[in-house]
Design an enzyme around this catalytic site. Structure first.
Site, PDB file in Angstrom:
ATOM      1  N   HIS A  79       3.353  28.918  -6.162  1.00  0.00           N
ATOM      2  CA  HIS A  79       4.606  29.113  -5.425  1.00  0.00           C
ATOM      3  C   HIS A  79       5.721  29.403  -6.438  1.00  0.00           C
ATOM      4  O   HIS A  79       5.696  28.913  -7.574  1.00  0.00           O
ATOM      5  CB  HIS A  79       4.939  27.876  -4.591  1.00  0.00           C
ATOM      6  CG  HIS A  79       4.186  27.833  -3.284  1.00  0.00           C
ATOM      7  ND1 HIS A  79       4.699  27.289  -2.135  1.00  0.00           N
ATOM      8  CD2 HIS A  79       2.953  28.306  -2.964  1.00  0.00           C
ATOM      9  CE1 HIS A  79       3.807  27.418  -1.153  1.00  0.00           C
ATOM     10  NE2 HIS A  79       2.734  28.024  -1.632  1.00  0.00           N
ATOM     11  N   GLU A  81       8.754  28.493  -6.910  1.00  0.00           N
ATOM     12  CA  GLU A  81       9.499  27.379  -7.497  1.00  0.00           C
ATOM     13  C   GLU A  81       8.741  26.802  -8.692  1.00  0.00           C
ATOM     14  O   GLU A  81       9.328  26.468  -9.732  1.00  0.00           O
ATOM     15  CB  GLU A  81       9.689  26.273  -6.449  1.00  0.00           C
ATOM     16  CG  GLU A  81      10.532  26.666  -5.238  1.00  0.00           C
ATOM     17  CD  GLU A  81       9.731  27.303  -4.104  1.00  0.00           C
ATOM     18  OE1 GLU A  81       8.657  27.909  -4.357  1.00  0.00           O
ATOM     19  OE2 GLU A  81      10.187  27.216  -2.955  1.00  0.00           O
ATOM     20  N   ARG A  85       9.497  26.965 -12.797  1.00  0.00           N
ATOM     21  CA  ARG A  85       9.504  25.743 -13.607  1.00  0.00           C
ATOM     22  C   ARG A  85       8.523  25.877 -14.773  1.00  0.00           C
ATOM     23  O   ARG A  85       8.778  25.406 -15.878  1.00  0.00           O
ATOM     24  CB  ARG A  85       9.145  24.552 -12.712  1.00  0.00           C
ATOM     25  CG  ARG A  85       9.369  23.203 -13.348  1.00  0.00           C
ATOM     26  CD  ARG A  85       8.065  22.595 -13.753  1.00  0.00           C
ATOM     27  NE  ARG A  85       8.200  21.206 -14.173  1.00  0.00           N
ATOM     28  CZ  ARG A  85       7.161  20.437 -14.426  1.00  0.00           C
ATOM     29  NH1 ARG A  85       5.948  20.907 -14.260  1.00  0.00           N
ATOM     30  NH2 ARG A  85       7.336  19.222 -14.845  1.00  0.00           N
ATOM     31  N   ARG A  86       7.414  26.561 -14.539  1.00  0.00           N
ATOM     32  CA  ARG A  86       6.441  26.817 -15.603  1.00  0.00           C
ATOM     33  C   ARG A  86       7.095  27.629 -16.736  1.00  0.00           C
ATOM     34  O   ARG A  86       6.939  27.322 -17.909  1.00  0.00           O
ATOM     35  CB  ARG A  86       5.277  27.598 -14.976  1.00  0.00           C
ATOM     36  CG  ARG A  86       4.075  27.741 -15.813  1.00  0.00           C
ATOM     37  CD  ARG A  86       2.965  28.442 -15.015  1.00  0.00           C
ATOM     38  NE  ARG A  86       1.874  28.797 -15.886  1.00  0.00           N
ATOM     39  CZ  ARG A  86       0.947  27.934 -16.295  1.00  0.00           C
ATOM     40  NH1 ARG A  86       0.963  26.700 -15.879  1.00  0.00           N
ATOM     41  NH2 ARG A  86       0.002  28.319 -17.113  1.00  0.00           N
ATOM     42  N   CYS A 132       9.069  24.943   0.621  1.00  0.00           N
ATOM     43  CA  CYS A 132       8.120  24.653   1.705  1.00  0.00           C
ATOM     44  C   CYS A 132       7.998  23.142   1.886  1.00  0.00           C
ATOM     45  O   CYS A 132       8.313  22.364   0.991  1.00  0.00           O
ATOM     46  CB  CYS A 132       6.768  25.296   1.419  1.00  0.00           C
ATOM     47  SG  CYS A 132       5.964  24.701  -0.079  1.00  0.00           S
ATOM     48  N   CYS A 201       6.599  22.235  -2.145  1.00  0.00           N
ATOM     49  CA  CYS A 201       7.706  22.434  -3.091  1.00  0.00           C
ATOM     50  C   CYS A 201       8.858  21.465  -2.813  1.00  0.00           C
ATOM     51  O   CYS A 201       9.560  21.060  -3.741  1.00  0.00           O
ATOM     52  CB  CYS A 201       8.184  23.882  -3.040  1.00  0.00           C
ATOM     53  SG  CYS A 201       6.945  25.024  -3.693  1.00  0.00           S
ATOM     54  N   LYS A 204       7.862  18.500  -4.776  1.00  0.00           N
ATOM     55  CA  LYS A 204       7.962  18.708  -6.228  1.00  0.00           C
ATOM     56  C   LYS A 204       9.429  18.727  -6.669  1.00  0.00           C
ATOM     57  O   LYS A 204       9.802  18.096  -7.655  1.00  0.00           O
ATOM     58  CB  LYS A 204       7.240  19.988  -6.639  1.00  0.00           C
ATOM     59  CG  LYS A 204       5.722  19.842  -6.495  1.00  0.00           C
ATOM     60  CD  LYS A 204       4.929  20.918  -7.197  1.00  0.00           C
ATOM     61  CE  LYS A 204       3.435  20.572  -7.108  1.00  0.00           C
ATOM     62  NZ  LYS A 204       2.566  21.531  -7.799  1.00  0.00           N
ATOM     63  N   ARG A 207      10.829  15.327  -6.666  1.00  0.00           N
ATOM     64  CA  ARG A 207      10.343  14.580  -7.825  1.00  0.00           C
ATOM     65  C   ARG A 207      11.156  14.947  -9.079  1.00  0.00           C
ATOM     66  O   ARG A 207      11.537  14.077  -9.862  1.00  0.00           O
ATOM     67  CB  ARG A 207       8.862  14.883  -8.058  1.00  0.00           C
ATOM     68  CG  ARG A 207       8.270  14.077  -9.203  1.00  0.00           C
ATOM     69  CD  ARG A 207       6.785  14.330  -9.346  1.00  0.00           C
ATOM     70  NE  ARG A 207       6.514  15.694  -9.781  1.00  0.00           N
ATOM     71  CZ  ARG A 207       5.311  16.275  -9.705  1.00  0.00           C
ATOM     72  NH1 ARG A 207       4.304  15.633  -9.172  1.00  0.00           N
ATOM     73  NH2 ARG A 207       5.141  17.506 -10.134  1.00  0.00           N
TER      74      ARG A 207
HETATM   75 ZN   LIG Z   1       6.410  26.187  -1.819  1.00  0.00          ZN
END
Ligand SMILES: [Zn+2]
Length: 338
Positions: A79, A81, A85-86, A132, A201, A204, A207
């Site tokens: 995804h 997002e 972030r990666r 999501c 997401c 995540k 978090r």
């Molecule tokens: Zn997502």
């Protein structure tokens, strides 16, 4: 250069991110009958009044639990997002390695042996879609839904119909309706077929609002976790739902930690006339490809389909990318090759 303080105008963020997306090659971008999500991380420097995109991700797919690769050669979660972030993690690794250069957002403290984010530097998140999971559940009830005074009830266009999530509940017993639209619950990624093990997401991002965006490894090198200062969304987004999903639902939970504190970043929604070219419509299919780009010297761009790296031979695909072999892994493992 634009004026940047702790708050950069939402529409300006949108323009910066679209410009960066447009500057990338066609590979991995959706075709005319496909849609995708675009997410970016922006670095602002209040000293130089500079704002720049430092990582970008696109993608809508997440592999099922039956496709997991035990060697770690397939991305579980593609995804946008998570891709952005990666790229951000690669940017941080590069910043640690080049901390002496003027451009690095990090400074090294000899006393503590840790890196810290330089004064005036802040990080901001942008996405063309609500994350999501929980953030896409739009409450039908009214009244006590306001999380903060002044929060607008809804910022939806009249044709807003996508007010539920296809993401399934976690930790449910046999009798639980997995599709129940309970608000504030943790869910896996939406999708058909074999269920994924990756959480939504919304989960995540929420978090990252507590533990930071940097992840456990980079955390070792930093004096403090890295948090987003603002989150900006374009498209059809319910401000109330996003606030609930990304931090509101944890506000009554006490976190007994000196290091980690629940963040409540400012949520901005772009003007409705600002539309991403590849926004989801009823006529288009989700793009199977995903892009990750980072503001780094070596191989800034990667494209993946179904979590598999593109643009390399099959034999090479089944090895660790050169950038990881020479880069972060070597760094972290004290010089030993991966
Ligand atoms: Zn997502």
């Amino acid at each position: 250069m634009m004026e940047t303080t702790s708050f950069v105008p939402a529409d300006q963020i949108f323009k910066l991110c679209i410009e960066k997306f447009n500057s990338l090659p066609r590979t991995g971008k959706p075709t005319t009958n496909e849609w995708t999500v675009l997410s970016c991380i922006i670095q602002c420097d209040s000293n130089s009044k500079n704002a720049k995109v430092i990582s970008l991700g696109t993608g809508t797919k997440c592999i099922g639990s039956d496709q997991l690769c035990e060697k770690g050669l397939i991305l579980n979660d593609s995804h946008a997002e998570v891709m952005a972030r990666r790229g951000f993690l690669r940017y941080l690794y590069a910043s640690i390695r080049n901390y002496l250069s003027d451009g690095s957002p990090l400074a090294y403290n000899e006393q503590t042996g840790k890196y810290s984010i330089k004064n005036g530097i802040s990080f901001h998140f942008f996405s063309t879609h609500a994350p999501c999971g929980d953030a896409t559940i739009v409450s039908k009830s009214t009244g006590d839904e306001e999380i903060e005074p002044g929060t607008k009830k809804m910022k939806l266009s009249p044709e807003f119909t996508d007010n539920f999530t296809g993401a399934k509940l976690i930790a449910a017993n046999e009798n639980t309706d997995l599709m129940s639209q309970d608000e504030g619950a943790i869910r896996t990624k939406p999708g058909r077929g074999i269920r994924t093990l990756s959480v939504s997401c919304s989960d995540k991002l929420s978090r990252w609002n507590i533990l930071g965006i940097q992840g456990a490894l980079i955390n070792i090198f930093l004096d403090k976790p890295v948090y987003f200062e603002t989150l900006t969304f374009s498209g059809q987004v319910s401000e109330i739902s996003v606030k609930r999903a990304l931090y509101g639902r944890w506000r009554k939970v006490s976190f007994n930690s000196e290091r980690y504190k629940l963040q409540m970043p400012r949520i901005n929604i772009c003007s409705p006339d600002l539309k991403f070219e590849f926004e989801q419509t009823t006529e288009t299919d989700p793009s199977p490809a995903s892009i990750v780009w980072a503001d780094v010297q070596e191989k800034p761009l990667e494209v993946a389909v179904s979590g598999k790296r593109q643009g390399v031979t099959k034999s090479k695909r089944n090895t660790i990318s050169e950038i990881y072999r020479k880069g972060p892994l070597k760094f972290i493992r004290g010089g030993k090759s991966a």
